[in-house]
Design a protein around this motif. Structure first.
Motif, PDB file in Angstrom:
ATOM      1  N   ALA A  35       0.844  -1.197   0.000  1.00 50.73           N
ATOM      2  CA  ALA A  35       0.000   0.000   0.000  1.00 50.73           C
ATOM      3  C   ALA A  35       0.879   1.247   0.000  1.00 50.73           C
ATOM      4  O   ALA A  35       1.889   1.308   0.688  1.00 50.73           O
ATOM      5  N   VAL A  76     -10.781   1.280  -9.922  1.00 53.46           N
ATOM      6  CA  VAL A  76     -10.383   0.839  -8.591  1.00 53.46           C
ATOM      7  C   VAL A  76     -10.793  -0.618  -8.447  1.00 53.46           C
ATOM      8  O   VAL A  76     -11.953  -0.967  -8.683  1.00 53.46           O
ATOM      9  N   SER A  79      -9.504  -5.061  -2.805  1.00 57.79           N
ATOM     10  CA  SER A  79      -8.884  -6.329  -2.418  1.00 57.79           C
ATOM     11  C   SER A  79      -9.962  -7.313  -1.983  1.00 57.79           C
ATOM     12  O   SER A  79     -10.930  -6.945  -1.319  1.00 57.79           O
ATOM     13  N   PRO A  84      -3.805  -4.584  -0.282  1.00 55.78           N
ATOM     14  CA  PRO A  84      -4.269  -3.259  -0.695  1.00 55.78           C
ATOM     15  C   PRO A  84      -5.094  -3.325  -1.974  1.00 55.78           C
ATOM     16  O   PRO A  84      -4.933  -4.243  -2.781  1.00 55.78           O
ATOM     17  N   PRO A  85      -5.982  -2.353  -2.169  1.00 53.83           N
ATOM     18  CA  PRO A  85      -6.683  -2.234  -3.442  1.00 53.83           C
ATOM     19  C   PRO A  85      -5.685  -1.845  -4.537  1.00 53.83           C
ATOM     20  O   PRO A  85      -4.608  -1.310  -4.251  1.00 53.83           O
ATOM     21  N   VAL A  87      -5.376   0.545  -7.856  1.00 54.48           N
ATOM     22  CA  VAL A  87      -5.948   1.629  -8.650  1.00 54.48           C
ATOM     23  C   VAL A  87      -5.171   1.650  -9.952  1.00 54.48           C
ATOM     24  O   VAL A  87      -3.956   1.852  -9.958  1.00 54.48           O
ATOM     25  N   VAL A 109     -10.629   5.748  -3.387  1.00 49.43           N
ATOM     26  CA  VAL A 109      -9.679   5.072  -2.498  1.00 49.43           C
ATOM     27  C   VAL A 109      -8.496   6.012  -2.320  1.00 49.43           C
ATOM     28  O   VAL A 109      -7.991   6.553  -3.279  1.00 49.43           O
ATOM     29  N   GLU A 113      -3.377   4.101   0.810  1.00 49.89           N
ATOM     30  CA  GLU A 113      -3.923   2.785   1.146  1.00 49.89           C
ATOM     31  C   GLU A 113      -3.919   1.828  -0.033  1.00 49.89           C
ATOM     32  O   GLU A 113      -4.319   0.677   0.103  1.00 49.89           O
ATOM     33  N   SER A 114      -3.480   2.286  -1.209  1.00 53.96           N
ATOM     34  CA  SER A 114      -3.599   1.502  -2.436  1.00 53.96           C
ATOM     35  C   SER A 114      -2.253   1.312  -3.107  1.00 53.96           C
ATOM     36  O   SER A 114      -1.294   2.014  -2.811  1.00 53.96           O
TER      37      SER A 114
END
Length: 170
Positions: A35, A76, A79, A84-85, A87, A109, A113-114
């Motif tokens: 992230a 986006v 997860s 982490p997501p 992008v 997001v 955090e991504s």
């Protein structure tokens, strides 16, 4: 005297001979990112940027098919687990505004955090993170069916200075 963080870097070069290998490279890259990381992809049309990102998404375990975000600018992918997501941004159609236009995308997001992957981001999004991973994919241009790609992965900044980019080799 130590070099400034932005001047520190690690680099590796790889040869990829098929789309499957490019996807596998993305999966291996997933083990290195976390992230807050910015990954910038550059290369000719059809070089394999989205294929690499598809493998990265698989390795991160995100939801949704990773496809080119050309017409939506950004997608986006949340997860499906604890990671982490992702992008995925295509900056090709962005003008010279760079970071200002990125902020206008109103991503749902937050960047820290991504894992942010930006295709065509050179000269546009470097301000997002002093420490970043740059992936340049070189392929033969013109009338060719050659699948061989030369991939240069460069980690910039303290975050990447001691990273084992050699782990990306198959």
């Amino acid at each position: 005297m130590e070099a400034p963080a932005a001047a520190r870097k690690a680099e590796t070069e790889l040869t990829v001979t098929s789309p499957e290998q490019m996807r596998d490279l993305g999966r291996r890259l997933a083990a290195l990112v976390r992230a807050g990381d910015l990954v910038m992809l550059s290369g000719e049309l059809g070089a394999g940027k989205t294929t690499l990102t598809r493998g990265l998404g698989e390795g991160l375990g995100v939801r949704g098919a990773v496809t080119s975000p050309t017409f939506v600018i950004a997608r986006v992918h949340p997860s499906l687990g604890e990671g982490p997501p992702l992008v995925h941004v295509d900056a090709y159609r962005l003008g010279g505004g760079g970071l200002d236009e990125m902020e206008d995308l109103d991503l749902d997001v937050s960047l820290p955090e991504s894992v942010i992957v930006v295709e065509w981001g050179e000269g546009k999004v470097e301000e997002l993170a002093e420490e970043r991973l740059q992936v340049r994919i070189h392929r033969a241009v013109g009338d060719t069916t050659d699948e061989v790609r030369q991939v240069t992965v460069t980690g910039l900044g303290e975050r990447w200075a001691s990273a084992d980019l050699g782990a990306l080799a198959a």
